[in-house]
Design a protein around this motif. Structure first.
Motif, PDB file in Angstrom:
ATOM      1  N   LEU A 106      21.067   4.182  -3.607  1.00 22.37           N
ATOM      2  CA  LEU A 106      21.839   5.198  -2.906  1.00 22.37           C
ATOM      3  C   LEU A 106      22.163   4.770  -1.482  1.00 22.37           C
ATOM      4  O   LEU A 106      21.414   4.028  -0.853  1.00 22.37           O
ATOM      5  N   ALA A 107      23.293   5.237  -1.003  1.00 23.10           N
ATOM      6  CA  ALA A 107      23.646   5.015   0.397  1.00 23.10           C
ATOM      7  C   ALA A 107      24.380   6.239   0.912  1.00 23.10           C
ATOM      8  O   ALA A 107      24.986   6.981   0.141  1.00 23.10           O
ATOM      9  N   GLU A 108      24.310   6.420   2.220  1.00 24.55           N
ATOM     10  CA  GLU A 108      24.841   7.656   2.803  1.00 24.55           C
ATOM     11  C   GLU A 108      26.267   7.554   3.304  1.00 24.55           C
ATOM     12  O   GLU A 108      26.924   8.556   3.541  1.00 24.55           O
ATOM     13  N   ASP A 109      26.719   6.355   3.524  1.00 28.87           N
ATOM     14  CA  ASP A 109      28.120   6.175   3.885  1.00 28.87           C
ATOM     15  C   ASP A 109      28.477   4.715   3.652  1.00 28.87           C
ATOM     16  O   ASP A 109      27.622   3.935   3.239  1.00 28.87           O
ATOM     17  N   GLY A 110      29.739   4.389   3.923  1.00 31.03           N
ATOM     18  CA  GLY A 110      30.190   3.041   3.618  1.00 31.03           C
ATOM     19  C   GLY A 110      29.387   1.971   4.338  1.00 31.03           C
ATOM     20  O   GLY A 110      28.967   0.975   3.739  1.00 31.03           O
ATOM     21  N   ASN A 168      31.186   7.114   9.631  1.00 29.23           N
ATOM     22  CA  ASN A 168      30.990   5.663   9.866  1.00 29.23           C
ATOM     23  C   ASN A 168      31.970   4.775   9.099  1.00 29.23           C
ATOM     24  O   ASN A 168      32.734   4.046   9.697  1.00 29.23           O
ATOM     25  N   MET A 169      31.890   4.834   7.763  1.00 33.74           N
ATOM     26  CA  MET A 169      32.890   4.089   7.002  1.00 33.74           C
ATOM     27  C   MET A 169      33.216   4.915   5.769  1.00 33.74           C
ATOM     28  O   MET A 169      32.313   5.258   5.003  1.00 33.74           O
ATOM     29  N   ASN A 170      34.497   5.250   5.598  1.00 29.82           N
ATOM     30  CA  ASN A 170      34.815   6.090   4.452  1.00 29.82           C
ATOM     31  C   ASN A 170      34.899   5.275   3.171  1.00 29.82           C
ATOM     32  O   ASN A 170      34.790   4.048   3.174  1.00 29.82           O
ATOM     33  N   ILE A 225      29.869   3.765  -7.190  1.00 30.63           N
ATOM     34  CA  ILE A 225      30.532   5.067  -7.175  1.00 30.63           C
ATOM     35  C   ILE A 225      30.501   5.550  -5.742  1.00 30.63           C
ATOM     36  O   ILE A 225      29.426   5.621  -5.142  1.00 30.63           O
ATOM     37  N   THR A 226      31.666   5.837  -5.199  1.00 31.74           N
ATOM     38  CA  THR A 226      31.640   6.242  -3.791  1.00 31.74           C
ATOM     39  C   THR A 226      32.484   7.477  -3.525  1.00 31.74           C
ATOM     40  O   THR A 226      33.543   7.667  -4.106  1.00 31.74           O
ATOM     41  N   ASP A 227      31.955   8.280  -2.639  1.00 37.39           N
ATOM     42  CA  ASP A 227      32.673   9.429  -2.107  1.00 37.39           C
ATOM     43  C   ASP A 227      33.747   8.888  -1.165  1.00 37.39           C
ATOM     44  O   ASP A 227      33.694   7.722  -0.770  1.00 37.39           O
ATOM     45  N   LEU A 262      25.421   1.512  -7.549  1.00 37.24           N
ATOM     46  CA  LEU A 262      25.300   1.953  -6.161  1.00 37.24           C
ATOM     47  C   LEU A 262      26.103   3.239  -6.014  1.00 37.24           C
ATOM     48  O   LEU A 262      27.303   3.252  -6.296  1.00 37.24           O
ATOM     49  N   ALA A 263      25.433   4.314  -5.609  1.00 40.39           N
ATOM     50  CA  ALA A 263      26.127   5.575  -5.411  1.00 40.39           C
ATOM     51  C   ALA A 263      26.150   5.894  -3.925  1.00 40.39           C
ATOM     52  O   ALA A 263      25.119   5.877  -3.266  1.00 40.39           O
ATOM     53  N   VAL A 264      27.349   6.152  -3.418  1.00 39.98           N
ATOM     54  CA  VAL A 264      27.507   6.375  -1.983  1.00 39.98           C
ATOM     55  C   VAL A 264      28.084   7.762  -1.739  1.00 39.98           C
ATOM     56  O   VAL A 264      29.157   8.095  -2.240  1.00 39.98           O
ATOM     57  N   ASP A 265      27.351   8.576  -1.033  1.00 41.72           N
ATOM     58  CA  ASP A 265      27.838   9.912  -0.709  1.00 41.72           C
ATOM     59  C   ASP A 265      27.084  10.403   0.516  1.00 41.72           C
ATOM     60  O   ASP A 265      25.897  10.138   0.654  1.00 41.72           O
ATOM     61  N   ASP A 266      27.776  11.102   1.395  1.00 41.05           N
ATOM     62  CA  ASP A 266      27.070  11.574   2.588  1.00 41.05           C
ATOM     63  C   ASP A 266      26.335  12.881   2.313  1.00 41.05           C
ATOM     64  O   ASP A 266      25.529  13.305   3.122  1.00 41.05           O
TER      65      ASP A 266
END
Lengths: 121, 797
Positions: free
Chosen positions: A31-35, A58-60, A51-53, A6-10
């Protein structure tokens, strides 16, 4: 079976590049755009790596790590946070929340794969 | 875009990046405007920070070094504002705006592949630095002594310690703490990674394993000793333990081949969370697993607290760091190269994962290998970017399908008896699908007007500054969607009209106060859907149109005859007359050779209208009405004699068969119809377009009541209604030429060309007739003392 990441980045650019790099290496990428979006995308499905930015609306990323660790399902899933070279304290915060490791931006495909290989071979 | 970019493996990502930049920077304008207006909300500051942060991340990925440098410091400043160590004030807001401008340009330089001028942005960067350091801002124009060097070069620090030549032996003691597992790290992976560096001997000390009944599943009972014979450098070893260095007791001793100790150890020991558990590792899995019992230290003595296990220990970052000792230069600790504030942005930064070979790395490292397959599962919100040409082709083809379909459908009507067959129902079903297809294809081209609206605050800010006027711009409905071409065509007219409002409409603060208004003027920019069209309003609370002056100017220019008497509305509308400008002088703000006539022409070419309402001293309101799309139209096909026309459905109010008594003839021969007590002017298409063999007896005709913009209603006289249909708009101007009263053309199912009526145009033609008529009536009736009001004209007849 392909490992699922799962990759999370805005930033769409970052999502695209992470996704491209990892799918090129045989990973299945979600993929996801935020937490908050990440949690709804996951919706209880198991993943092999997150992997997250950090900086996201919304949620960091730090909050996301905390949320994931609260859930027994994701307790042992490696979580990498993407940080920039300047925010060293983020690593500490990420650790405190339960992150496994970090990847320093800027994004370099080989570097990403190498760090991913460290925690999710 | 440089052609060479096409060969760039990152090309597609760069395209995304630049589009993303546009979007982010577009938002940035409005964020900064909010900030300027006193909104110092932390969410807003976060949002601003994220814009710069995201751009920096992308810039870093593509090595846009100037952008990285700039965003790095810009971000740092924003971070200080965000965490409250600096507070937003006017000076800072100004610097933020300027910095944003620089960033916009930097993005453009990168996009165009142009080299960024060496000193570009140096002044802004200096201002940022000054703010960060709490110094006063540098003078305008005064560049820092070494402007170039003020911009830190971004070249990544070369990796610090080169790979030491020759093979060495490292002796590594490693005892994990429970926190290691809580962070989802795995000793097994670390061991594998180590073994990838060279020859690895592993000894396991399992002496700490308690009796089964007291064993805690989440504790770590193992410690390992490794002997690694490798050509890898110390850095590479450190890298293996990078993520766990705070979660274990680690000693690394370097020996040369003879076994002599040459390097010194790192003991990265955190005293926190010392609970051990070890159930994640199977002993069998370990290469060269040997139990050894000579481990002297018991790693977990101090803080062992049985109650702690099983929870995720809240490790405080500070404490974690406090536990790390760096004994020696050689012991490249992870803290050592953490970037101090002043350090240049380093592309090869803290994590410093270097290019050491990892022959046994389990994941194939083929980032650039062409991989066609898509991720099998993607987030629910995903998008692709498509060349607009492709979409246009798609739209066109759907148009052709629509025409072919209606051809088939009309063929079917000929074969009456087959109505109920599968052919009939198939065509019926097909029409539904085509309709859906068409809607979806059109939706691809729709985008919010936001992309244009977001440019306006900037214009307002710049222009109002130049004019010394205070203005607040309020935007509404910026998420209203219209066709991309419409959005694009809006930019120029909107810019022009907003400039006009600022320049001519709004008064100076002093004038406003004298007029009893607040010093700050207001401009409203709004968009809304109204009956299948988009209506965009630009309104200001300024002085309104200066009618005497406009009239005087119009007469001077010969637009209006000296003796002509005009109504207020007519005077207001003079500003759309060609070559008309009310500016006292040609400034750089207005009078660029583009007048409202050009705006009107642009809007009309899009099938739109522009109107103005103004009240002296109160303000002006411009309204643009535009079709949502330029490609299809819902229309009513009507027959007039041998000819067919399409009336846009959106304009139609009702259709009626007139009573003979309801129709009145005016003196000039035009007709009006009385509907529910109101007189409505009739447009006889038969006469207007000289159609042959049409019904001449009005009482045998049908009247389609339509509404033109400005709430004007007219009645269109036709012979019959042929049915409602979606038609594909083909430009008449492009294929033939402009015809007054006709908006465009379409092709019907039988292949015949059919004209689409321009209702507003017809209403205009009519109203010009009407005003002629009105003048005519006026002069005729003056003698009889009867008012010229149309509804009373019948009395005169």
């Amino acid at each position: 079976m392909a490992k699922k990441v799962l990759a999370v980045d805005d930033s769409k650019t970052m999502r695209d590049m992470v996704s491209f790099t990892l799918s090129g290496a045989g990973f299945e990428v979600i993929l996801a755009e935020d937490g908050a979006h990440a949690l709804s995308v996951l919706n209880g499905q198991s993943v092999d790596l997150v992997i997250t930015d950090v900086n996201m609306p919304n949620m960091n990323g730090i909050e996301l790590v905390g949320k994931l660790r609260e859930n027994p399902l994701y307790k042992t899933v490696p979580i990498l946070i993407l940080t920039t070279e300047s925010d060293d304290s983020i690593k500490g915060q990420g650790r405190a929340a339960g992150a496994t490791g970090w990847i320093v931006k800027p994004f370099v495909p080989d570097k990403l794969l190498k760090v991913v290989a460290k925690v999710c071979p | 875009m440089l052609p060479s970019m096409q060969d760039d493996p990152f090309y597609q990502f760069k395209v995304t990046f630049f589009e993303e930049c546009d979007e982010l920077l577009g938002n940035m304008e409005s964020y900064l405007t909010d900030l300027e207006e006193g909104d110092h909300d932390s969410e807003l500051l976060n949002a601003i920070f994220r814009v710069v942060h995201s751009i920096k991340a992308g810039a870093g990925a593509f090595s846009f070094e100037r952008m990285v440098n700039f965003t790095h410091r810009f971000e740092f400043l924003l971070d200080k504002l965000r965490d409250g160590s600096m507070t937003v004030d006017d000076t800072i807001v100004r610097v933020l705006f300027d910095s944003n401008d620089v960033l916009v340009d930097l993005v453009d330089f990168a996009r165009n592949g142009a080299e960024t001028p060496r000193e570009f942005g140096a002044h802004e960067l200096a201002k940022i630095e000054a703010l960060i350091n709490g110094e006063s801002l540098p003078e305008e124009g005064a560049l820092p002594a070494a402007a170039g060097s003020a911009v830190p070069e971004v070249e990544g620090e070369k990796s610090k310690a080169g790979t030491d030549a020759g093979s060495k032996v490292f002796e590594i003691d490693f005892s994990p703490k429970p926190s290691l597992f809580q962070h989802a790290n795995e000793p097994l992976l670390i061991i594998r990674e180590l073994s990838g560096l060279g020859d690895l001997k592993v000894s396991l000390d399992s002496s700490m394993i308690p009796e089964l009944h007291v064993m805690e599943p989440e504790k770590s009972y193992f410690t390992w000793t490794f002997e690694l014979n490798t050509e890898a450098s110390r850095d590479d070893i450190d890298e293996v333990f990078e993520f766990v260095v705070d979660d274990c007791d680690l000693t690394i001793v370097e020996k040369d081949c003879t076994g002599k100790i040459t390097g010194v150890d790192v003991t990265a020991a955190s005293d926190l969370g010392d609970d051990d558990f070890g159930f994640f590792v199977n002993e069998e899995d370990l290469p060269g697993n040997q139990a050894s019992s000579n481990q002297s230290a018991e790693p977990t003595v101090d803080q062992e607290d049985d109650d702690d296990f099983g929870f995720f220990v809240d490790v405080d970052a500070g404490e974690v760091e406090a536990g790390v000792q760096t004994n020696d230069e050689n012991s490249k600790s992870y803290k050592a190269d953490s970037l101090p504030v002043e350090a240049p942005a380093s592309s090869e930064a803290t994590a410093s994962v270097k290019q050491s070979s990892m022959p046994q790395a389990p994941v194939p490292q083929t980032a650039n290998a062409p991989v066609a397959e898509k991720p099998t599962s993607v987030a629910k919100v995903s998008s692709i970017r498509v060349d607009i040409d492709r979409v246009d082709k798609l739209v066109n083809m759907v148009g052709e399908i629509v025409i072919t379909h209606s051809m088939l459908a009309s063929e079917l009507t000929v074969l009456q008896e087959d109505r109920q067959t599968s052919l009939g129902s198939g065509i019926e079903e097909m029409s539904m699908h085509i309709r859906e297809l068409q809607d979806n294809v059109m939706a691809i081209r729709m985008q919010p007007v936001k992309s244009v609206f977001s440019r306006m605050p900037r214009i307002v800010r710049d222009v109002s500054k130049k004019l010394d006027k205070k203005v607040k711009l309020v935007t509404e409905g910026e998420n209203t969607e219209v066709d991309k071409t419409v959005v694009e065509e809006l930019a120029d007219p909107l810019t022009h009209m907003i400039r006009n409002s600022l320049d001519h409409g709004l008064e100076t603060p002093d004038e406003r106060i004298a007029a009893g208004k607040p010093a700050e003027g207001k401009i409203l920019l709004s968009a809304e859907h109204r009956g299948g069209r988009i209506v965009i309003t630009i309104a200001d609370d300024g002085r309104g149109i200066n009618r005497p002056k406009v009239l005087e100017l119009a007469k001077e220019k010969g637009v209006v005859e000296e003796s002509q008497v005009l109504s207020d509305e007519e005077i207001d509308n003079l500003i759309f007359a060609p070559g008309f400008s009310t500016a006292d002088e040609v400034t750089d703000l207005s009078g660029r050779g583009v007048g409202m006539d050009v705006v009107r022409r642009n809007i009309q070419s899009l099938g739109g209208r522009v109107s103005v309402v103004s009240e002296p001293g109160v303000g002006s309101r411009f309204q643009l009405t535009l079709p949502l799309t330029l490609a299809v139209l819902d229309g009513m096909v009507v027959g007039v004699g041998e000819q067919k026309f399409v009336i846009p459905i959106n304009n139609i109010i009702e259709t009626l068969r007139p009573e003979k008594e309801a129709i009145k003839t005016l003196v000039d021969g035009t007709h009006v119809i009385k509907v529910r007590g109101e007189y409505i002017r009739l447009v006889e298409t038969r006469k207007t377009f000289s159609v042959l063999n049409a019904e001449t007896d009005l009482s045998k005709n049908l009247v389609v009541l339509v509404e033109a913009d400005g709430d004007r209603t007219i009645g269109i006289v036709v012979d019959k209604l042929s049915g409602q249909q979606q038609v594909v708009i083909k430009s008449l101007e492009a294929n033939f030429g402009r015809v007054e009263g006709i908006a465009s053309a379409t092709i019907l199912g039988n292949g015949s060309v059919c004209l689409i009526l321009d209702i507003d145009g017809l209403a205009d033609m009519d109203s010009s007739n009407q005003s002629d008529t009105a003048h005519y009536l006026k002069s005729n009736m003056l003698s009889s003392g009867i008012s010229s009001d149309v509804s009373e004209n019948e009395a005169a007849q």
